[in-house]
Write a protein that holds these residues in place. Structure first.
Motif, PDB file in Angstrom:
ATOM      1  N   GLU A   1     -10.519  46.433  82.756  1.00 11.10           N
ATOM      2  CA  GLU A   1     -10.047  45.703  81.583  1.00 11.10           C
ATOM      3  C   GLU A   1     -11.006  44.565  81.210  1.00 11.10           C
ATOM      4  O   GLU A   1     -11.320  44.348  80.039  1.00 11.10           O
ATOM      5  CB  GLU A   1      -8.644  45.129  81.820  1.00 11.10           C
ATOM      6  CG  GLU A   1      -8.089  44.468  80.561  1.00 11.10           C
ATOM      7  CD  GLU A   1      -6.755  43.761  80.793  1.00 11.10           C
ATOM      8  OE1 GLU A   1      -6.447  42.864  79.985  1.00 11.10           O
ATOM      9  OE2 GLU A   1      -6.050  44.082  81.762  1.00 11.10           O
ATOM     10  N   LEU A   2     -11.513  43.863  82.252  1.00 10.34           N
ATOM     11  CA  LEU A   2     -12.423  42.755  81.971  1.00 10.34           C
ATOM     12  C   LEU A   2     -13.774  43.277  81.478  1.00 10.34           C
ATOM     13  O   LEU A   2     -14.386  42.686  80.581  1.00 10.34           O
ATOM     14  CB  LEU A   2     -12.605  41.883  83.211  1.00 10.34           C
ATOM     15  CG  LEU A   2     -11.344  41.158  83.704  1.00 10.34           C
ATOM     16  CD1 LEU A   2     -11.673  40.259  84.878  1.00 10.34           C
ATOM     17  CD2 LEU A   2     -10.734  40.328  82.579  1.00 10.34           C
ATOM     18  N   ALA A   3     -14.232  44.383  82.069  1.00 14.67           N
ATOM     19  CA  ALA A   3     -15.495  45.000  81.602  1.00 14.67           C
ATOM     20  C   ALA A   3     -15.355  45.399  80.136  1.00 14.67           C
ATOM     21  O   ALA A   3     -16.263  45.184  79.320  1.00 14.67           O
ATOM     22  CB  ALA A   3     -15.827  46.221  82.459  1.00 14.67           C
TER      23      ALA A   3
ATOM     24  N   ILE B   1     -16.223  34.544  84.849  1.00 17.00           N
ATOM     25  CA  ILE B   1     -17.025  35.711  84.499  1.00 17.00           C
ATOM     26  C   ILE B   1     -18.241  35.252  83.702  1.00 17.00           C
ATOM     27  O   ILE B   1     -18.113  34.551  82.706  1.00 17.00           O
ATOM     28  CB  ILE B   1     -16.207  36.714  83.646  1.00 17.00           C
ATOM     29  CG1 ILE B   1     -15.035  37.249  84.459  1.00 17.00           C
ATOM     30  CG2 ILE B   1     -17.083  37.856  83.176  1.00 17.00           C
ATOM     31  CD1 ILE B   1     -14.035  38.016  83.637  1.00 17.00           C
ATOM     32  N   GLN B   2     -19.387  35.670  84.147  1.00 20.19           N
ATOM     33  CA  GLN B   2     -20.618  35.282  83.444  1.00 20.19           C
ATOM     34  C   GLN B   2     -20.820  36.219  82.256  1.00 20.19           C
ATOM     35  O   GLN B   2     -20.941  37.424  82.433  1.00 20.19           O
ATOM     36  CB  GLN B   2     -21.803  35.371  84.418  1.00 20.19           C
ATOM     37  CG  GLN B   2     -23.119  34.959  83.776  1.00 20.19           C
ATOM     38  CD  GLN B   2     -24.306  35.360  84.637  1.00 20.19           C
ATOM     39  OE1 GLN B   2     -24.139  35.836  85.755  1.00 20.19           O
ATOM     40  NE2 GLN B   2     -25.487  35.185  84.108  1.00 20.19           N
TER      41      GLN B   2
ATOM     42  N   ILE C   1     -22.876  44.781  84.260  1.00 20.91           N
ATOM     43  CA  ILE C   1     -21.435  44.959  84.492  1.00 20.91           C
ATOM     44  C   ILE C   1     -21.185  45.484  85.904  1.00 20.91           C
ATOM     45  O   ILE C   1     -20.254  45.059  86.591  1.00 20.91           O
ATOM     46  CB  ILE C   1     -20.836  45.888  83.416  1.00 20.91           C
ATOM     47  CG1 ILE C   1     -20.798  45.132  82.065  1.00 20.91           C
ATOM     48  CG2 ILE C   1     -19.444  46.363  83.785  1.00 20.91           C
ATOM     49  CD1 ILE C   1     -20.468  45.978  80.877  1.00 20.91           C
ATOM     50  N   GLU C   2     -22.041  46.391  86.375  1.00 25.98           N
ATOM     51  CA  GLU C   2     -21.902  46.899  87.747  1.00 25.98           C
ATOM     52  C   GLU C   2     -22.111  45.775  88.758  1.00 25.98           C
ATOM     53  O   GLU C   2     -21.378  45.660  89.747  1.00 25.98           O
ATOM     54  CB  GLU C   2     -22.907  48.026  87.990  1.00 25.98           C
ATOM     55  CG  GLU C   2     -22.503  49.344  87.346  1.00 25.98           C
ATOM     56  CD  GLU C   2     -23.507  50.453  87.654  1.00 25.98           C
ATOM     57  OE1 GLU C   2     -24.196  50.368  88.688  1.00 25.98           O
ATOM     58  OE2 GLU C   2     -23.605  51.392  86.849  1.00 25.98           O
TER      59      GLU C   2
ATOM     60  N   ILE D   1     -17.604  44.096  76.914  1.00 26.72           N
ATOM     61  CA  ILE D   1     -18.288  45.063  76.049  1.00 26.72           C
ATOM     62  C   ILE D   1     -17.836  44.895  74.601  1.00 26.72           C
ATOM     63  O   ILE D   1     -18.653  44.906  73.671  1.00 26.72           O
ATOM     64  CB  ILE D   1     -18.028  46.506  76.544  1.00 26.72           C
ATOM     65  CG1 ILE D   1     -18.797  46.748  77.852  1.00 26.72           C
ATOM     66  CG2 ILE D   1     -18.464  47.530  75.494  1.00 26.72           C
ATOM     67  CD1 ILE D   1     -18.394  48.011  78.586  1.00 26.72           C
ATOM     68  N   ILE D   2     -16.525  44.723  74.388  1.00 23.55           N
ATOM     69  CA  ILE D   2     -16.019  44.573  73.020  1.00 23.55           C
ATOM     70  C   ILE D   2     -16.594  43.313  72.376  1.00 23.55           C
ATOM     71  O   ILE D   2     -17.036  43.331  71.219  1.00 23.55           O
ATOM     72  CB  ILE D   2     -14.479  44.549  72.994  1.00 23.55           C
ATOM     73  CG1 ILE D   2     -13.947  45.970  73.222  1.00 23.55           C
ATOM     74  CG2 ILE D   2     -13.946  44.012  71.668  1.00 23.55           C
ATOM     75  CD1 ILE D   2     -12.447  46.068  73.320  1.00 23.55           C
ATOM     76  N   GLU D   3     -16.630  42.208  73.149  1.00 23.90           N
ATOM     77  CA  GLU D   3     -17.220  40.978  72.600  1.00 23.90           C
ATOM     78  C   GLU D   3     -18.656  41.224  72.155  1.00 23.90           C
ATOM     79  O   GLU D   3     -19.068  40.815  71.072  1.00 23.90           O
ATOM     80  CB  GLU D   3     -17.205  39.864  73.666  1.00 23.90           C
ATOM     81  CG  GLU D   3     -16.027  38.928  73.545  1.00 23.90           C
ATOM     82  CD  GLU D   3     -16.173  37.722  74.457  1.00 23.90           C
ATOM     83  OE1 GLU D   3     -16.952  36.814  74.108  1.00 23.90           O
ATOM     84  OE2 GLU D   3     -15.500  37.701  75.495  1.00 23.90           O
TER      85      GLU D   3
END
Length: 534
Positions: free
Chosen positions: A355-357, A314-315, A347-348, A361-363
């Motif tokens: 869950e990964l999105a 994941i980039q 993200i789209e 976002i949380i990071e």
């Protein structure tokens, strides 16, 4: 005592000459391996002497004019956390002495001074300084990493550079060449805590937690500890403790709660080897800690050593993160809102599962929140509150809208705060307060509180804007008022002193002569003579 032991320096601070004299002759300084670096009659003079002589121990009266003992300690400990303060207090100042202990003093003793008790106290202080020195020598390489390369290292590995410290070849054979793992400690509800604390209280609490962690690290076999963001610390442990990671984390959480009454959570990484792996294990420990925000519960979160699930591919939007940080740093609201739209598009385009999105976002949100913290623009914001709201959203667009709304509110509050904190208006407010209260026992701490600044920030800003140090301006106000009273009344000189803030007429005369070149009597006589000639 061995002849090769290091001699530590002691500074004596007391406005009673008789106490200074008795301390000098009654304590076996040489036998204790201590030397008197100097003596000061007040906190202001002590600040200058400590700058000049760099003592390891300060023995000070707790009550002094302008800068009292506790204010002196608060000013110095953030810059020199190893400095040991021993306070002398009267019987009526017991609560005050307990406050001093809570804020980081080594010990205190009551008047009249029991010299045997003080000698025993100094023996313990010396032992503590010896332990600190031995520990510094044992962990020299990691300590050097902490002092010399911490900022560079963390900024580099946060950017994901693979070898942030290749220019420090001498570290290759450090403790980190053997197996180690990392724990990231974060205070829970940090936003609500800092909303309650003044800037000075925040400084002291973070300093106190760091002290607790340093002591705890020594007792529990940690290799090193680094403060990272405000409210977050990084600890490194030898791989040999890997089998008891959970227990270590639980003990750490319990001890911080026990000693500070504050709650924290801990994220712990897998075991690794080599200094270049710091860049790998920090995100792992931090991601383990993010589960605190999914679970809603404080505690210990260990990064699971499971096979790779593809997350590595994941980039992460690093460029976008840096642009958002810059927009917050420059309070550029329009740019920040556009960048949140870009984040939605990113993200789209990645077509990430929910869950990964959410993790990406949380990071990003945690990093941006910390930027607000560093700029002190976070009086009303809550990371936990925002993450809770985000979890309740069903769609990506709803998540982005919540982000935009909360960050917009925070930035606008930050802009208002920045306007309120305009330096000249703050200093003008402080000067007016001094001009209204110069006749009282005025302390620098009291005026810094009026200005809503830490003592060190207040000192710097006051000097920059007014051209005076705090004490110079207080003295200037007092001397101008004294001259006015001497010119326009027949009040006796010894009666003038308390009217302008000096309880000791002799001291007032000394200050007046230093300021004007004349004693108060000479000044009045000259004014009368000139008036007579006129």
């Amino acid at each position: 005592m061995g002849g090769r032991q290091e001699q530590y320096k002691v500074l004596l601070v007391d406005d009673e000459p008789i106490i200074l004299r008795s301390l000098k002759v009654a304590i076996p300084w040489e036998e204790l391996g201590l030397s008197i670096a100097g003596e000061a009659r007040n906190g202001e003079a002590a600040l200058r002497l400590i700058e000049e002589t760099s003592p390891q121990i300060v023995i000070s009266d707790i009550r002094m004019p302008v800068i009292d003992g506790i204010a002196l300690m608060k000013e110095l400990l953030p810059r020199n956390p190893k400095l040991l303060f021993i306070f002398i207090s009267g019987y009526g100042e017991f609560e005050y002495a307990r406050d001093a202990l809570r804020l980081g003093a080594f010990d205190y003793l009551l008047k009249p001074i029991d010299h045997d008790e003080l000698t025993e106290m100094l023996t313990r202080a010396r032992a503590k300084l010896d332990r600190q020195k031995e520990n510094e020598q044992l962990m020299h390489s990691v300590q050097m990493l902490s002092m010399l390369a911490r900022e560079r290292m963390f900024s580099e590995f946060t950017l994901g550079n693979p070898r942030p410290l290749q220019h420090l070849k001498w570290l290759e054979n450090s403790e980190l060449e053997r197996e180690y793992f990392m724990a990231v400690v974060r205070l829970d509800d940090y936003a609500s805590l800092t909303a309650k604390w003044s800037s000075e209280e925040k400084h002291l609490w973070l300093f106190a937690i760091r002290n607790i962690l340093e002591e705890w690290s020594l007792e529990n076999g940690a290799l090193s500890i680094f403060p990272f963001y405000n409210g977050e610390w990084v600890l490194l442990f030898p791989g040999s403790l890997g089998t008891v990671r959970k227990e270590l984390g639980e003990r750490l959480v319990a001890d911080i709660k026990r000693y500070s009454k504050l709650h924290c959570s801990v994220g712990i990484s897998r075991t690794t080897q080599g200094i270049d792996q710091l860049s790998t294990v920090y995100p792992l420990a931090a991601k383990a800690l993010y589960r605190r925000f999914y679970s809603g519960e404080a505690g210990v979160f260990i990064e699971e050593e499971t096979p790779d699930t593809g997350e590595r591919d994941i980039q992460y939007p690093k460029e976008l993160e840096l642009s958002l940080i810059e927009s917050i740093r420059t309070l550029n609201l329009e740019r920040m809102l556009l960048l949140f739209d870009e984040m939605s598009c990113f993200i789209e385009a990645q077509a990430l599962p929910k869950e990964l999105a959410q993790r990406v976002i949380i990071e990003l949100v945690v990093v941006l929140y910390r930027q607000f913290e560093q700029l002190s623009l976070h009086a009303e914001l809550s990371l936990e509150g925002l993450l809770g709201k985000l979890q309740g959203q069903g769609t990506l667009s709803a998540v982005i809208n919540v982000l935009k709304q909360d960050f917009r509110d925070w930035m606008q509050e930050g802009s208002r705060q920045a306007a309120r904190d305009d330096g000249r208006s703050v200093v003008d407010k402080a000067k007016r307060y001094i001009e209204d209260n110069y006749h009282k026992d005025l302390s620098i701490e009291e005026v810094a509180e009026v200005a809503d600044l830490s003592i060190s920030h207040f000192c710097t800003l006051f000097k920059q804007v007014s051209g005076y140090t705090f004490l110079e301006f207080v003295t200037h106000c007092r001397m101008e008022k004294a001259k006015y009273i001497l010119q326009n009344s027949s009040v006796k000189v010894y009666q003038v002193a308390p009217l302008v803030g000096y309880q000791d007429p002799k001291y007032f005369t000394q200050v007046f002569k230093k300021a004007t070149g004349k004693t108060p009597t000479e000044y009045r006589e000259e004014v009368m003579r000139v008036a007579g000639e006129g």
